[in-house]
Design a protein around this motif. Structure first.
Motif, PDB file in Angstrom:
ATOM      1  N   ASP A 198       0.837  -1.205   0.000  1.00  8.10           N
ATOM      2  CA  ASP A 198       0.000   0.000   0.000  1.00  8.10           C
ATOM      3  C   ASP A 198       0.870   1.252   0.000  1.00  8.10           C
ATOM      4  OD1 ASP A 198      -2.343  -1.457  -0.025  1.00  8.10           O
ATOM      5  OD2 ASP A 198      -2.602  -1.427   2.149  1.00  8.10           O
ATOM      6  N   ARG A 199       1.927   1.245   0.825  1.00  9.09           N
ATOM      7  CA  ARG A 199       2.830   2.395   0.871  1.00  9.09           C
ATOM      8  C   ARG A 199       3.616   2.519  -0.427  1.00  9.09           C
ATOM      9  NH1 ARG A 199       6.061   2.472   6.489  1.00  9.09           N
ATOM     10  NH2 ARG A 199       7.073   4.231   5.426  1.00  9.09           N
ATOM     11  N   LYS A 202       1.279   4.107  -2.903  1.00  5.78           N
ATOM     12  CA  LYS A 202       1.086   5.521  -2.560  1.00  5.78           C
ATOM     13  C   LYS A 202       2.288   6.352  -3.016  1.00  5.78           C
ATOM     14  CE  LYS A 202       0.295   8.659   1.340  1.00  5.78           C
ATOM     15  NZ  LYS A 202       0.163   8.766   2.819  1.00  5.78           N
ATOM     16  N   GLN A 205       2.262   6.696  -6.799  1.00  2.00           N
ATOM     17  CA  GLN A 205       1.240   7.654  -7.231  1.00  2.00           C
ATOM     18  C   GLN A 205       1.737   9.086  -7.080  1.00  2.00           C
ATOM     19  OE1 GLN A 205      -2.049   6.529  -4.764  1.00  2.00           O
ATOM     20  NE2 GLN A 205      -2.591   4.740  -6.005  1.00  2.00           N
TER      21      GLN A 205
END
Length: 301
Positions: A198-199, A202, A205
């Protein structure tokens, strides 16, 4: 020269010994010829060995001093283990009366002051050798001011440098990439079983690499080749930014991150930096004014 003299004396001694031993002339000539051939082949190698041994003796004192300096440093793991403070950069980063210079050189900074509001973008510009990278090293805690202080929300960063580095990140001009997956390169240094995907997403992105990675055959698990050879220059640089952002820093420093890129690729990096505006404090070192034209502040060093 000493080796050649020694070889000649040795040959003369052997020749004299064979003559005194009343050996046949033919045998003496054969042995002496073989001895001469061997010496001609061996002497250059012995000369190189002798030269290198002399060089080692000359630099031995410097190596001893370097070893003493390195072993005197406190291991980074110990600093982390004894780190108890928690820094934040929510209000401002202040450089107060900073003085610093290298030995036997004119000071780069003398009572230098700068106030950087939190979540702003600052450009450090100026001539080569003016001290931009040195200032970055001082801000990261790699160098210690000889006078003055660097304060984050009023706290001196040198009260606990390890704690300060936990909220800072650095993007160099040349990014070192592993022959490994995208995820492993973004979460550089994190054990594979502890990587937060997830990190990673992120960070990608924010660095505007999400579409590029989604287009790869195995996404995050795609191997990028030796030093990122499967990626373009701009993609490698943005991957370096994503790596820095994975740590979720409050201060991001980019040192000449676009200097080796063409104009089109530089524009992509600038766009990625604009995407970070207002999210964290950003300090950009650059020679190209086009890289920093949209920064909130420009400081000439």
């Amino acid at each position: 020269m000493a080796l050649e003299t020694l070889a000649v004396l040795l040959a003369m001694g052997i020749f004299a010994g064979m003559v005194l031993a009343e050996m046949p002339i033919g045998t003496i000539a054969l042995i002496f010829g073989l001895l001469t051939a061997v010496m001609l082949r061996v002497l250059p190698a012995l000369s190189r060995i002798h030269y290198n041994l002399m060089r080692l003796r000359q630099v031995g004192a410097a190596f001893d001093e370097l070893y003493d300096d390195l072993t005197a440093l406190r291991p980074e793991q110990d600093r982390e283990a004894h780190s108890t403070m928690e820094f934040h950069l929510k209000q401002q980063l202040e450089i107060h009366n900073l003085t610093f210079g290298y030995p036997a050189k004119k000071p780069l900074f003398k009572e230098f002051n700068l106030l950087i509001p939190a979540r702003s973008s600052v450009a450090l510009v100026g001539r080569t050798g003016g001290g931009k990278t040195t200032l970055a090293d001082l801000l990261l805690g790699l160098l210690r001011p000889q006078g003055g202080a660097i304060l984050t929300d009023g706290a001196d960063i040198h009260q606990d440098v390890a704690a300060w580095r936990r909220i800072t990140a650095y993007v160099p001009q040349f990014i070192y990439l592993l022959n490994d997956t995208v995820a492993a390169n973004v979460a550089f240094g994190v054990p594979r079983g502890e990587i937060s995907l997830d990190r990673v997403w992120k960070a990608l992105q924010l660095a505007q690499l999400e579409d590029t990675i989604n287009a790869l055959p195995d996404g995050l698990m795609t191997s990028i080749g030796d030093n990122g050879m499967k990626l373009s220059g701009g993609q490698r640089q943005r991957l370096g930014i994503a790596r820095a952002l994975y740590r979720e820093p409050e201060l991001l420093i980019l040192d000449e991150a676009t200097s080796a890129l063409d104009q089109e690729t530089e524009s992509a990096i600038v766009e990625a930096l604009e995407n970070l505006h207002g999210r964290l404090t950003t300090i950009v070192i650059a020679h190209r004014l086009s890289t920093v034209e949209k920064c909130d502040m420009k400081v000439t060093i």
